[in-house]
Write an enzyme that holds these catalytic residues in place. Structure first.
Site, PDB file in Angstrom:
ATOM      1  N   GLU A 244      87.541  96.267  63.965  1.00 48.35           N
ATOM      2  CA  GLU A 244      87.767  94.820  63.797  1.00 48.35           C
ATOM      3  C   GLU A 244      86.431  94.360  63.066  1.00 48.35           C
ATOM      4  O   GLU A 244      86.722  93.528  62.297  1.00 48.35           O
ATOM      5  CB  GLU A 244      88.560  94.272  64.990  1.00 48.35           C
TER       6      GLU A 244
ATOM      7  N   HIS B 158      90.819  97.296  76.329  1.00 52.73           N
ATOM      8  CA  HIS B 158      89.915  96.776  75.499  1.00 52.73           C
ATOM      9  C   HIS B 158      88.925  96.287  76.181  1.00 52.73           C
ATOM     10  O   HIS B 158      89.093  95.430  77.065  1.00 52.73           O
ATOM     11  CB  HIS B 158      90.757  96.163  74.213  1.00 52.73           C
ATOM     12  N   GLU B 159      87.692  96.006  75.734  1.00 57.51           N
ATOM     13  CA  GLU B 159      86.641  95.419  76.432  1.00 57.51           C
ATOM     14  C   GLU B 159      86.621  95.790  77.705  1.00 57.51           C
ATOM     15  O   GLU B 159      86.663  94.958  78.901  1.00 57.51           O
ATOM     16  CB  GLU B 159      86.533  93.855  76.340  1.00 57.51           C
TER      17      GLU B 159
ATOM     18  N   GLU C 232      79.662  96.622  72.478  1.00 61.50           N
ATOM     19  CA  GLU C 232      80.184  96.469  71.039  1.00 61.50           C
ATOM     20  C   GLU C 232      78.976  96.291  70.131  1.00 61.50           C
ATOM     21  O   GLU C 232      78.657  95.311  69.346  1.00 61.50           O
ATOM     22  CB  GLU C 232      81.296  95.456  70.762  1.00 61.50           C
TER      23      GLU C 232
ATOM     24  N   HIS D  35     100.958  93.475  75.430  1.00 62.89           N
ATOM     25  CA  HIS D  35      99.416  93.105  75.276  1.00 62.89           C
ATOM     26  C   HIS D  35      99.223  91.972  76.212  1.00 62.89           C
ATOM     27  O   HIS D  35      99.874  91.038  76.502  1.00 62.89           O
ATOM     28  CB  HIS D  35      99.207  92.346  74.200  1.00 62.89           C
ATOM     29  N   HIS D  36      98.114  92.056  77.178  1.00 61.02           N
ATOM     30  CA  HIS D  36      97.853  91.250  78.170  1.00 61.02           C
ATOM     31  C   HIS D  36      96.120  91.057  77.859  1.00 61.02           C
ATOM     32  O   HIS D  36      95.239  91.745  78.389  1.00 61.02           O
ATOM     33  CB  HIS D  36      97.636  91.960  79.462  1.00 61.02           C
ATOM     34  N   GLU D  37      95.878  89.830  77.177  1.00 62.29           N
ATOM     35  CA  GLU D  37      94.439  89.325  76.953  1.00 62.29           C
ATOM     36  C   GLU D  37      94.296  88.511  78.105  1.00 62.29           C
ATOM     37  O   GLU D  37      94.933  87.627  78.343  1.00 62.29           O
ATOM     38  CB  GLU D  37      94.120  88.807  75.686  1.00 62.29           C
TER      39      GLU D  37
ATOM     40  N   GLU E 186      88.962 100.733  74.481  1.00 64.50           N
ATOM     41  CA  GLU E 186      88.185 100.582  73.358  1.00 64.50           C
ATOM     42  C   GLU E 186      86.686 100.875  73.740  1.00 64.50           C
ATOM     43  O   GLU E 186      86.384 102.164  74.115  1.00 64.50           O
ATOM     44  CB  GLU E 186      88.317  98.936  73.032  1.00 64.50           C
TER      45      GLU E 186
END
Lengths: 678, 678
Positions: free
Chosen positions: A483, A458-459, A176, A378-380, A477
């Site tokens: 963001e 993401h990440e 990023e 969503h799974h963070e 992502e």
């Protein structure tokens, strides 16, 4: 529909390669312009690449170093070569193009040690008109056995200086970063895709394809413009551990005369294996809104409390908005327990089957289904992958039962800080793009597929085209997204989205989350803003390809600009074909795309800090048809800095015989829908 | 003068090290505060460091990976340990302190493979009150033979987060960067010295000592706050190639409670071998002026032509100026042929024995000698080291014949682009801090010593204290120096010189070239300037230690400010002792130094962008004496940005019982000479 031709390939005229006369094998691209030579010199193995007789890569070494045995780098000889040609057109279940031609000439080179253990392997080159891919293929009888790779000795000895766009590797912030634009010799250690333009105009992008059960490759400077592969290490410093037969990912060079040539290349997809999941008709492209941007603006929270975003009531509001405006999904972040602890430093706090008490998953699943909408899960993980792997099957089951067909995963740990537990429960740390994570993501995909769930990570580990093999890997992502404009002062510069198509986007779809309409959010985050015009936000839906696209702003901000919002309502996310009309890296880019399953064409164009007018031919439109062009363009006095909202929406009747002037404001863009009138 | 005590050392109370109970050896510092433990766990070798019972380094692995044989990392056991103590005070021929105490406790750990080849080596730890050094010692009978080191597995598992000041390694611009200030986990790959301050106030700086016949070490992030050694690679990617017995450089950790503790540490010098050159009375500290800044301001040229700087007439002008003002040397750059070609890309154009026709070396040698001045020679290699090695003996002889006693060398090639030729004349590329260059610099020093010439190397390998062993290595560059203010828009920030003492300067003397008086050079380079007050330029002569200091500006700029110039005329460059009075990294620093061979004391203090007033006790002055303090301080309204020249020169009578307020303007500094009145 599919045809397959395998035939003997005749070696064509090749560019001379100095000082490597003996023991040389060669192969050219179908159009004869690109050539690859493979040779040994003093027992070391090299390859070289030329285009139109001009060197692209000077002789560059190949080989391995190993932790428990002698390196495979000296005392080598070429024992056999094999050439073939391949031409196939295959169908994507979803994608930027419905049909993809995979046409290459292949050279397979068998290499063995002259003495000693006589270990041996193959290096396989596939040469396309727009680039090459090559990989090591180690057979079960190669004499290697269980190995730890400490270095993949794959050089890239670029023959000429170039201007290069790159982000650093092995840094804390994953992928990023704002892209650096420097000369090639100034690049230290860079992630791929890394893209360069030589002073003679040749464009080269280095990346890899089919990264599976291996570590991600970065490019490390050796000297001058010579680089080498640098693999992400495992926890004990060894890069890759394997036992028995294996192939490495393909090392890819996309090589084109123009910047747009890179955008039209399918090389990375072509080098991946076909779909292994069988029927994937349940993987649905589409658009979504969600409970997300409010957290970035700090008006809502992931965790519980008075500002908790993921409440039943708030989610119903988003479902209503989605249903009313034709969106397929509603992402809800912060729905599950864990967000109230020190989740960043300990992702083990996350429980993936336990919704917060104020979030009624069952009720919302039904509420959404009744309105033709699906909750997006969503799974963070915060990088605690063992905690996630232990729960993911149960969570996918729970979510699928409630109509969820897509899950956004997250791995927001610092570089090197992905945590897994060994059999004794001790923490072991991994890189996002190390061998372990390449396998972790595969495990997630395969488990999700059992529940007909698609994954938007993401990440992530970088995209290397595995969506061809696992079509439920619907987006990622893996770059600096929207963001950062909310809190990353000073946010993304206007050039950022003019660099992404030529770099990150060459690897595959990105969930950039475009469509911010309140560009200044002066009440929420007065020190930040989005450095863009409103029209440019619309252009991103066409420029930055993803089969899932978010309308990322708050519903009330769309309701305040329903005229502009109409484009987001209209734009599809699945394409019959895509054409890059013009572009230069970091400056501007224009795409035309035709919707899949319909007759409409869409155009998106954007620019960096500089305003400019681009004239494009509309000859991509179907001949003989008349179209109504609905144009969303920057106002005449628009400027990202001083006048970002000025936008003109106008209609014109056009045909394929017309030209269109794309007038882009500084930091601006343009979006067009072409609707067939006949 | 020298005393040496070697005695048996008794193991003192040590901090507990969790989970590493068995097979552990320990040693503490003379004051008992620092402790090192060495242990094996599952056949791997670790060390750990604690201070006052609190972990500094958690267990961190030790070992090697090798190109042609199994790594030395698994299946290891400690077979013997040996402890001893050492206390010696030694004399520096020149330096920041005349006498240096070398007092440590040593632990030597013999480590061997349990099975197989039973290769074995020793790891030796020396524990001082202000830090530790350790190195690998491979004996001739260790069973390794000829080896290629692919990885030195030396971990640094920092126990706590910290704020860290660092520059990147493996980048193109060598060591010449503005320091980054980040958190520890955000550091990717950093040069040493790298210096950090933990949140509990503990200061730690990592570097190495006695880098010879080995590659320079950088720190590479593994995960979290755990780093590992990363050695500069050789041309084939192998880090170090050795055959038979060897020792690695010492890996050093300076560990102190205060920032100034780092500045008072002699650890790196102490870990180097004593003088190997014998009588070095011919190595003379001193001050010099020279034909140099005019090139950076682009009013003169290195190459020939109408603006050629190194003319006989211009050099005589500098010799006259030097003689009149008590300088010892006149540096002349651009004196030899080669500067007119594409020297940057091909250093082979340089001829080191052929002066330009308009530069009469013989005449100037005599002209200087007659005036008590010496020409300072200059050898810019542009990184073509074979070309230089082929000519250096002849050039040293020529220069020595003409009275030259110091030569400034230069290696201004990009990182990785040092060029040498193999026996067949093929170009091979090296890093500035690779094994080859560590040996190259030694060859230059030894050859120069034959001609009684001291070396001041620019774009050098990093300093690791080898000036103790080779006292003719009188200074180096190796950081971003003054010249960046002439053209490096935006030049060095005011904080740069407040970071250097705690980072680069811990490694040894730097030829920073202070003393710019025309701070804006509006006619020559209107877009650049020096971000400093005039008084701060004077402070640098005391703060940034070097036995040779340049008065870098043009003579006419000194003649216009003879009042301020008086301090440069007075300040010595060789010291009886040096004391860091106060300081915080990146903020400010104050040194007091007493001249060697005289009674005067000098004080230098500087600050970053922030103005501040520091009160210091003058108790460093000799008791019972009265001093006249000649104070060069920022004017009350001075500011680097708006009013850089405002300076007050005043005199006060003081004694050791007094205190002095140091009032530093934003970007300012202060310089004081204390002359004994009795």
């Amino acid at each position: 529909m599919l045809k397959r031709i395998v035939s003997i390939f005749l070696i064509a005229l090749l560019a001379p390669v100095a000082a490597f006369a003996a023991d040389t094998a060669q192969v050219t691209s179908p159009d004869g312009k690109l050539s690859v030579s493979v040779m040994t010199e003093n027992g070391r193995l090299y390859y070289a690449v030329a285009r139109d007789g001009k060197s692209v890569l000077d002789p560059s070494q190949l080989g391995f170093r190993l932790s428990e045995q002698k390196g495979f780098e000296k005392g080598l000889e070429i024992t056999a070569t094999d050439t073939s040609t391949f031409d196939e057109t295959w169908e994507q279940p979803w994608g930027e193009r419905h049909f993809v031609r995979n046409h290459y000439n292949q050279l397979s080179v068998a290499v063995a040690e002259v003495d000693g253990a006589k270990r041996h392997l193959n290096v396989v080159f596939r040469v396309y008109d727009d680039g090459i891919g090559f990989r090591y293929d180690v057979p079960a009888d190669g004499g290697f056995g269980a190995i730890g790779i400490t270095d993949e000795i794959t050089e890239f000895a670029f023959a000429e200086e170039a201007t290069v766009w790159w982000i650093p590797a092995r840094w804390w912030n994953r992928y990023e970063y704002i892209y650096n634009e420097t000369r090639l010799h100034q690049v230290p250690l860079a992630h791929t895709p890394i893209t360069m333009r030589r002073d003679d105009g040749l464009h080269i992008s280095i990346h890899e394809a089919a990264l599976t059960n291996y570590s991600g490759m970065s490019l490390l400077k050796k000297h001058g413009t010579t680089f080498e592969a640098d693999l992400a290490p495992g926890p004990d410093g060894i890069k890759v551990q394997l036992d028995g037969a294996f192939v490495t990912p393909w090392r890819t060079l996309q090589i084109t005369e123009s910047a747009t040539g890179l955008l039209d290349s399918n090389l990375i997809l072509n080098l991946n294996e076909p779909n292994k999941l069988g029927d994937v008709s349940w993987v649905k492209p589409g658009k979504y809104v969600g409970i997300w941007w409010g957290m970035h603006l700090a008006v809502e929270t992931w965790g519980s409390g008075p500002k908790h975003g993921a409440t039943t009531a708030n989610t119903k509001r988003y479902i209503d908005f989605a249903a009313k405006n034709g969106f397929d999904g509603v992402l809800v972040e912060g729905w599950n327990e864990g967000w109230d602890g020190d989740w960043f430093n300990n992702g083990d706090v996350f429980n993936f089957t336990k919704p917060y008490p104020d979030y009624n998953l069952t009720e919302l699943g039904k509420y959404a289904r009744d309105r033709g909408v699906r909750i997006v899960g969503h799974h963070e993980t915060s990088g605690s992958v063992t905690n996630y792997e232990n729960q993911m099957a149960d969570s996918f089951e729970l979510l699928a039962k409630n109509g969820v067909a897509q899950v956004k995963t997250g791995y927001v740990a610092h570089g090197g800080d992905i945590k897994r537990l060994d059999e004794n429960g001790n923490a072991i740390f991994e890189w996002h793009d190390g061998q372990f994570m390449s396998e972790h993501h595969k495990r997630v995909l395969i488990e999700a597929a059992k529940h007909k769930i698609a994954i938007n990570s993401h990440e992530p580990i970088k995209d290397t085209g595995l969506r061809r093999t696992y079509p439920n890997w619907i987006a990622r992502e893996g770059a600096r997204g929207q963001e950062y404009n909310a809190w990353g002062s000073p946010g993304n510069p206007p050039s950022h989205t003019a660099v992404l198509p030529y770099t990150r986007m060459l690897s595959g779809p990105m969930d950039f989350t475009p469509g911010i309409f309140d560009l200044l959010f002066e009440e929420e985050q007065p020190n930040d803003r989005v450095r863009t015009t409103l029209a440019k936000q619309l252009s991103l839906y066409v420029v930055l390809y993803s089969p899932i696209q978010m309308a990322a702003d708050l519903p009330e901000n769309y309701e305040a600009r329903m005229d502009a919002f109409q484009f987001i309502r209209d734009v599809p996310t699945d394409w019959e074909t895509s054409i890059a009309l013009n572009g230069e890296i970091g400056d501007f880019v224009t795409f035309a795309r035709k919707e899949r399953g319909g007759d409409d064409w869409f155009l998106g164009s954007l620019t960096n800090e500089e305003g400019r007018t681009l004239e494009v031919s509309l000859d991509f439109l179907d001949a003989g048809r008349s179209y109504t062009a609905e144009i969303y363009r920057d106002g005449d006095d628009a400027d990202w800095d001083t006048n970002p909202y000025a936008m003109v929406i106008e209609k014109k009747t056009v045909t394929a015989a017309d030209k269109m002037a794309l007038r882009l404001a500084p930091g601006g863009g343009m979006a067009v829908r072409f609707t067939s009138a006949n």
